[in-house]
Motif scaffolding. Structure first.
Motif, PDB file in Angstrom:
ATOM      1  N   THR A 133      -3.626  14.250   4.669  1.00  0.00           N
ATOM      2  CA  THR A 133      -4.776  14.200   3.769  1.00  0.00           C
ATOM      3  C   THR A 133      -5.269  15.616   3.509  1.00  0.00           C
ATOM      4  O   THR A 133      -5.390  16.412   4.436  1.00  0.00           O
ATOM      5  CB  THR A 133      -5.921  13.371   4.384  1.00  0.00           C
ATOM      6  OG1 THR A 133      -5.426  12.085   4.760  1.00  0.00           O
ATOM      7  CG2 THR A 133      -7.065  13.205   3.388  1.00  0.00           C
ATOM      8  N   PHE A 189       0.379  11.000   8.579  1.00  0.00           N
ATOM      9  CA  PHE A 189      -0.455  10.738   7.409  1.00  0.00           C
ATOM     10  C   PHE A 189      -1.139  12.049   7.024  1.00  0.00           C
ATOM     11  O   PHE A 189      -1.881  12.627   7.828  1.00  0.00           O
ATOM     12  CB  PHE A 189      -1.498   9.666   7.730  1.00  0.00           C
ATOM     13  CG  PHE A 189      -0.926   8.283   7.864  1.00  0.00           C
ATOM     14  CD1 PHE A 189      -1.105   7.350   6.864  1.00  0.00           C
ATOM     15  CD2 PHE A 189      -0.192   7.922   8.990  1.00  0.00           C
ATOM     16  CE1 PHE A 189      -0.574   6.069   6.982  1.00  0.00           C
ATOM     17  CE2 PHE A 189       0.338   6.652   9.121  1.00  0.00           C
ATOM     18  CZ  PHE A 189       0.159   5.721   8.108  1.00  0.00           C
ATOM     19  N   VAL A 212      -1.780  10.542   1.834  1.00  0.00           N
ATOM     20  CA  VAL A 212      -2.903   9.621   1.656  1.00  0.00           C
ATOM     21  C   VAL A 212      -3.530   9.857   0.288  1.00  0.00           C
ATOM     22  O   VAL A 212      -3.973  10.971  -0.022  1.00  0.00           O
ATOM     23  CB  VAL A 212      -3.949   9.817   2.768  1.00  0.00           C
ATOM     24  CG1 VAL A 212      -5.112   8.839   2.575  1.00  0.00           C
ATOM     25  CG2 VAL A 212      -3.314   9.645   4.141  1.00  0.00           C
ATOM     26  N   CYS A 213      -3.563   8.818  -0.529  1.00  0.00           N
ATOM     27  CA  CYS A 213      -4.127   8.926  -1.880  1.00  0.00           C
ATOM     28  C   CYS A 213      -5.625   8.661  -1.861  1.00  0.00           C
ATOM     29  O   CYS A 213      -6.179   8.138  -0.882  1.00  0.00           O
ATOM     30  CB  CYS A 213      -3.428   7.937  -2.820  1.00  0.00           C
ATOM     31  SG  CYS A 213      -1.649   8.155  -2.918  1.00  0.00           S
ATOM     32  N   GLU A 214      -6.297   8.995  -2.946  1.00  0.00           N
ATOM     33  CA  GLU A 214      -7.755   8.852  -3.016  1.00  0.00           C
ATOM     34  C   GLU A 214      -8.202   7.404  -2.888  1.00  0.00           C
ATOM     35  O   GLU A 214      -9.282   7.129  -2.373  1.00  0.00           O
ATOM     36  CB  GLU A 214      -8.263   9.444  -4.330  1.00  0.00           C
ATOM     37  CG  GLU A 214      -8.100  10.961  -4.438  1.00  0.00           C
ATOM     38  CD  GLU A 214      -8.628  11.508  -5.744  1.00  0.00           C
ATOM     39  OE1 GLU A 214      -9.095  10.688  -6.578  1.00  0.00           O
ATOM     40  OE2 GLU A 214      -8.592  12.735  -5.946  1.00  0.00           O
ATOM     41  N   ASP A 215      -7.369   6.464  -3.358  1.00  0.00           N
ATOM     42  CA  ASP A 215      -7.756   5.055  -3.301  1.00  0.00           C
ATOM     43  C   ASP A 215      -7.368   4.375  -1.988  1.00  0.00           C
ATOM     44  O   ASP A 215      -7.512   3.166  -1.844  1.00  0.00           O
ATOM     45  CB  ASP A 215      -7.140   4.288  -4.477  1.00  0.00           C
ATOM     46  CG  ASP A 215      -5.613   4.311  -4.445  1.00  0.00           C
ATOM     47  OD1 ASP A 215      -5.031   4.901  -3.510  1.00  0.00           O
ATOM     48  OD2 ASP A 215      -4.998   3.734  -5.376  1.00  0.00           O
ATOM     49  N   GLY A 216      -6.876   5.149  -1.020  1.00  0.00           N
ATOM     50  CA  GLY A 216      -6.516   4.588   0.264  1.00  0.00           C
ATOM     51  C   GLY A 216      -5.081   4.114   0.377  1.00  0.00           C
ATOM     52  O   GLY A 216      -4.655   3.671   1.446  1.00  0.00           O
ATOM     53  N   SER A 217      -4.357   4.216  -0.701  1.00  0.00           N
ATOM     54  CA  SER A 217      -2.935   3.865  -0.656  1.00  0.00           C
ATOM     55  C   SER A 217      -2.129   5.076  -0.177  1.00  0.00           C
ATOM     56  O   SER A 217      -2.697   6.145   0.084  1.00  0.00           O
ATOM     57  CB  SER A 217      -2.453   3.405  -2.031  1.00  0.00           C
ATOM     58  OG  SER A 217      -2.575   4.454  -2.980  1.00  0.00           O
ATOM     59  N   TYR A 218      -0.821   4.922  -0.099  1.00  0.00           N
ATOM     60  CA  TYR A 218       0.026   5.993   0.418  1.00  0.00           C
ATOM     61  C   TYR A 218       1.235   6.202  -0.488  1.00  0.00           C
ATOM     62  O   TYR A 218       1.714   5.271  -1.134  1.00  0.00           O
ATOM     63  CB  TYR A 218       0.519   5.669   1.834  1.00  0.00           C
ATOM     64  CG  TYR A 218      -0.578   5.201   2.764  1.00  0.00           C
ATOM     65  CD1 TYR A 218      -1.484   6.100   3.314  1.00  0.00           C
ATOM     66  CD2 TYR A 218      -0.713   3.848   3.079  1.00  0.00           C
ATOM     67  CE1 TYR A 218      -2.505   5.668   4.150  1.00  0.00           C
ATOM     68  CE2 TYR A 218      -1.722   3.402   3.917  1.00  0.00           C
ATOM     69  CZ  TYR A 218      -2.614   4.316   4.450  1.00  0.00           C
ATOM     70  OH  TYR A 218      -3.622   3.885   5.268  1.00  0.00           O
ATOM     71  N   LYS A 249       0.809  -1.220   0.000  1.00  0.00           N
ATOM     72  CA  LYS A 249       0.000   0.000   0.000  1.00  0.00           C
ATOM     73  C   LYS A 249       0.842   1.270   0.000  1.00  0.00           C
ATOM     74  O   LYS A 249       0.332   2.353  -0.280  1.00  0.00           O
ATOM     75  CB  LYS A 249      -0.930   0.000   1.217  1.00  0.00           C
ATOM     76  CG  LYS A 249      -1.962  -1.113   1.213  1.00  0.00           C
ATOM     77  CD  LYS A 249      -2.824  -1.082   2.451  1.00  0.00           C
ATOM     78  CE  LYS A 249      -3.697   0.162   2.501  1.00  0.00           C
ATOM     79  NZ  LYS A 249      -4.591   0.170   3.685  1.00  0.00           N
TER      80      LYS A 249
END
Length: 374
Positions: free
Chosen positions: A130, A128, A69-75, A31
């Motif tokens: 966002t 993290f 934090v990316c939109e798809d929940g990955s990092y 991830k």
């Protein structure tokens, strides 16, 4: 903008580690993208990597890491790449050894069971992050990035990640990249430090009429989702090609000039490169000109503000002031010395030099008015 601190154990970070030249570098169950396209090319040397592991095994704190934090929940790794790769390299790849408590050549497999557990259970402090692209960029600009500090353009690359910046790095940000091969004599800095990319983005933003406090940010935001940088690359090629055709002889003073501005201002002007070179050669020999690099714009603009001339010293100014009895010869009014400015009686453009006999003191208003006339 939301900043959420978390503790991540090294054993969890190591899960799903992948280091593949084609697929990239991932960890944390796949991830976490450790080396996204915008990240720098260089990494810690062996001593720095060893210091990371020794810090962990001694239980000392490592500096805070930052994950986006990316939109798809990955990092995506923003700061901490070097330390993370040191940890993964030591555990998975046996890339280097360490010395601890006078024991030498200790790879992970040579550690005691207690040391292995201490290593795997060590908690990394991760922020993290966002938010919107602008919020992230504003945040990263003000925090004190640990380790190898991110440059301003690296921060932008981190925030405006996408196909545009991935393709831009291929052209402008790698050692021996196409931009370097084409224009190394005319560009300052090095591609790997993002200086080529930053320069062309400044040129392109201005060319497109983007103004404001952060034109590069605006340009990158507008083009973030572009599939490639074909337009940007072609603009760069046009600039460098024009420079080479217009100025036939290369001199060191040409390196790092604002060629983008000159191209936009003068590329449609009908000039004779051979005549330009004659003028440049003569001007280069003129001891009165201090700013030799300004000659290149001057031969196109004929604007004396592009040049910097020898200035009159304090003695010459005082002598002229006393000779004039403090009176400005243009307006006939009396001024104090500090209210006046030294001026060439016979302008440089007409052969005047910076000698005492050619010095006169004018009031500021008259000097400005006279300067605007030629």
């Amino acid at each position: 903008m939301v900043i959420e601190p978390k503790y991540i154990k090294i054993r969890d970070l190591l899960k799903g580690y992948l280091n593949d030249p084609e697929k990239g570098v991932y960890a944390y169950n796949g991830k976490l993208n450790i080396r996204p396209p915008y990240q720098r090319e260089f990494r810690y040397d062996t001593k720095q990597q060893q210091a990371v592991i020794q810090t962990i095994l001694k239980g000392f704190p490592l500096n805070i890491m930052y994950w986006s934090v990316c939109e798809d929940g990955s990092y995506e790794m923003i700061d901490g790449q070097q330390r993370t790769l040191s940890v993964c390299g030591y555990y998975w790849e046996h890339a280097f050894h360490i010395t601890i408590d006078e024991r030498d050549v200790l790879y992970y497999t040579n550690l005691t069971e207690e040391e292995k557990e201490k290593f795997l259970n060590y908690e990394l402090m991760v922020y993290f992050c966002t938010g919107t692209d602008k919020e992230k960029l504003d945040w990263f600009r003000v925090i004190n990035i640990a380790g190898e500090r991110l440059l301003e353009q690296e921060l932008r690359n981190a925030v405006y990640t996408g196909p545009f910046i991935s393709d831009a790095r291929r052209y402008f940000s790698k050692n021996q990249c196409p931009a370097y091969a084409m224009g190394q004599n005319y560009m300052k800095g090095t591609p790997i430090r993002q200086e080529y990319l930053e320069t062309i983005l400044v040129w392109a933003a201005r060319h497109d009429g983007i103004n404001g406090a952060n034109p590069i940010d605006q340009y990158m935001a507008l083009h973030q989702k572009d599939p490639n940088v074909e337009k940007l690359w072609n603009y760069y090629l046009q600039i460098i090609t024009w420079v080479k055709k217009t100025f036939t002889k290369y001199r060191k003073e040409m390196k790092g000039l604002d060629w983008g501005e000159m191209y936009d201002s003068f590329s449609t002007k009908d000039v004779d490169p051979n005549e330009l070179e004659k003028r440049i050669g003569k001007l280069m020999e003129d001891d009165e000109i201090l700013k030799k690099s300004g000659i290149y714009r001057y031969v196109l603009s004929d604007d004396l503000r592009d040049l910097s001339f020898r200035i009159f010293d304090k003695k010459q100014k005082r002598e002229a002031y006393e000779r004039q009895k403090g009176v400005c010869p243009h307006c006939g009014k009396h001024f104090e010395l500090e209210e006046m400015e030294a001026d060439h009686i016979k302008p440089w453009s007409k052969g005047g030099t910076t000698v005492a006999d050619n010095c006169q003191m004018l009031c500021r208003d008259c000097n400005r008015t006279k300067g605007n006339k030629y």
